[in-house]
Design an enzyme around this catalytic site. Structure first.
Site, PDB file in Angstrom:
ATOM      1  N   CYS A  98       0.736  -1.178  -0.090  1.00 37.42           N
ATOM      2  CA  CYS A  98       0.018   0.094   0.061  1.00 37.42           C
ATOM      3  C   CYS A  98       0.855   1.184   0.144  1.00 37.42           C
ATOM      4  O   CYS A  98       1.676   1.612  -0.937  1.00 37.42           O
ATOM      5  CB  CYS A  98      -0.994  -0.136   1.084  1.00 37.42           C
ATOM      6  SG  CYS A  98      -2.315   1.137   1.163  1.00 37.42           S
ATOM      7  N   HIS A 130      -3.723  -5.205  -0.431  1.00 36.94           N
ATOM      8  CA  HIS A 130      -3.776  -5.529   1.014  1.00 36.94           C
ATOM      9  C   HIS A 130      -3.989  -7.244   0.995  1.00 36.94           C
ATOM     10  O   HIS A 130      -4.840  -7.970   1.351  1.00 36.94           O
ATOM     11  CB  HIS A 130      -4.783  -5.267   2.049  1.00 36.94           C
ATOM     12  CG  HIS A 130      -4.429  -3.746   2.199  1.00 36.94           C
ATOM     13  ND1 HIS A 130      -3.900  -3.406   3.408  1.00 36.94           N
ATOM     14  CD2 HIS A 130      -4.903  -2.540   1.533  1.00 36.94           C
ATOM     15  CE1 HIS A 130      -3.620  -2.079   3.314  1.00 36.94           C
ATOM     16  NE2 HIS A 130      -4.314  -1.528   2.432  1.00 36.94           N
ATOM     17  N   GLU A 170      -3.137  -9.333   3.358  1.00 36.01           N
ATOM     18  CA  GLU A 170      -3.351  -9.540   4.528  1.00 36.01           C
ATOM     19  C   GLU A 170      -4.743  -9.527   4.937  1.00 36.01           C
ATOM     20  O   GLU A 170      -5.002  -9.890   6.023  1.00 36.01           O
ATOM     21  CB  GLU A 170      -2.510  -8.889   5.717  1.00 36.01           C
ATOM     22  CG  GLU A 170      -3.148  -7.542   6.203  1.00 36.01           C
ATOM     23  CD  GLU A 170      -3.204  -6.532   5.227  1.00 36.01           C
ATOM     24  OE1 GLU A 170      -4.151  -5.632   5.218  1.00 36.01           O
ATOM     25  OE2 GLU A 170      -2.692  -6.651   3.889  1.00 36.01           O
TER      26      GLU A 170
END
Length: 391
Positions: free
Chosen positions: A279, A363, A365
């Site tokens: 990011c 992202h 995660e």
């Protein structure tokens, strides 16, 4: 619209900088909040979204109509507090039911002093934001018994127009930790909770530009002993720790003003340390190499974004949360694109041709959210393992 909600919660006003006004009900704290209004298309994960530091100074509109139906709990947080400036939803279910629920969304918002509004036509608002782009706004949560008046509406519109532009805002150092800390908590398992990394294989320094806890957990799960450092930590201090790798976290705001981070990342990458960015970390790595970034007309926020891996053609469904992107045609000769968005063709991943450094815009995660792109964490550990073998 839940008619029973209108009689239970006080009124609230949502105003956009272009003068558009919505009247709804306050489901959070009393008061006024301002920020950039964006929309997120995720079906679940409202607690993770609210606590994501990348939403600092942003008011989040959730497009899914029913928000709050499974309550909140102390485990599903990405930071120690709510970072979003405010919340906009359509319906707040009056019943929250889940075996892990500890309180209702409204109680949580009030406890966290977060202003929020329900009973808004979020489809209309989303179309407006999609067509005109994200813009600043204000939510005014009125006190019990206080009426919506022309004066309060004018006050909300004025607050929206006076809010600062996200472009040029350095927010990474605002949300970052103020001191180093270690991390060994690993991923969550049903019936067991979060684990602990007791036999790490790699020593990793993670820059906190607004890091999400689940990023640290996924690194720990893969054998990383983590030291998290403030956003403004000089490269020499990180390199002095002699890590096996360096991680660059997500975060809020415009990457261009983060000159301290850009300078540090340039030195770290040049040192040859395996480096992985997500990011804001992705954008900073690109800037450190000489590329440019831009403010997007339509930012990416949601858990349904298709991204193509240019190396093998694989398409992954990803979670996204960013309002800035790297200009693909400004990549210097030593960088190459690895992933692109199939929504709008924007750059999603890149890597150095001559250094063990790579990054990704989305992202990997995300929790809850798709896990398709989680292989990037394995790529990072593979780079560190190779570097250790070659020592």
């Amino acid at each position: 619209m839940l008619l029973s909600l209108k009689g239970t919660f006080p009124s609230a006003i949502l105003a956009l900088a272009d003068g558009t006004v919505f009247i709804g009900n306050s489901i959070g704290a009393t008061g006024t909040t301002v920020g950039e209004v964006v929309f997120n298309t995720s079906l679940t994960g409202y607690q993770e979204i609210l606590t994501d530091p990348s939403y600092c100074q942003q008011i989040v509109t959730l497009t899914y109509p029913h928000i709050g139906n499974y309550g909140v709990n102390s485990e599903d947080v990405e930071a120690d507090k709510i970072h979003a400036a405010g919340l906009i939803i359509k319906n707040l279910p009056l019943l929250a039911s889940n075996f892990r629920s500890e309180s209702t969304l409204s109680d949580y918002l009030i406890r966290e002093n977060t202003v929020a509004i329900a009973n808004v036509d979020t489809r209309k608002l989303t179309r407006l934001l999609r067509d005109k782009g994200a813009q600043n706004g204000a939510i005014v949560g009125l006190a019990v018994g206080e009426a919506v008046t022309d004066a309060r509406i004018a006050e909300a519109v004025a607050a929206a127009k006076a809010a600062p532009s996200m472009k040029g805002l350095d927010l990474a150092k605002v949300v970052s930790t103020t001191k180093n800390y270690t991390w060994d908590e690993s991923e969550w398992v049903l019936g067991e909770g979060y684990g602990k990394q007791t036999a790490p294989r790699f020593k990793v320094v993670a820059y906190d530009f607004g890091v999400k806890k689940n990023i640290l957990r996924m690194l720990a799960e893969r054998g990383c002993a983590l030291t998290v450092v403030p956003a403004e930590t000089p490269a020499k201090d990180v390199l002095a720790m002699n890590p096996d790798g360096v991680f660059l976290s997500n975060g809020p705001g415009d990457p261009a003003p983060c000159e301290y981070a850009i300078a540090a990342v340039k030195e770290i990458v040049e040192s040859g340390k395996p480096t992985f960015g997500i990011c804001l970390g992705h954008q900073i790595m690109a800037l450190a190499a000489g590329a440019k970034t831009f403010k997007m007309d339509n930012s990416h926020h949601g858990a349904n974004h298709p991204v193509k891996d240019l190396d093998n053609g694989r398409v992954s469904i990803t979670s996204q949360n960013h309002g800035f992107a790297v200009e693909l045609d400004t990549l210097p000769a030593n960088l190459r694109a690895t992933h692109i968005s199939l929504f709008d063709g924007t750059l999603q991943g890149l890597e150095h041709k001559d250094k063990p450094a790579f990054c990704f815009q989305g992202h990997p995660e995300a929790s809850p959210g798709p896990h398709d792109i989680g292989y990037l964490f394995d790529r990072f550990t593979a780079l560190m393992a190779k570097a250790k073998e070659n020592k």
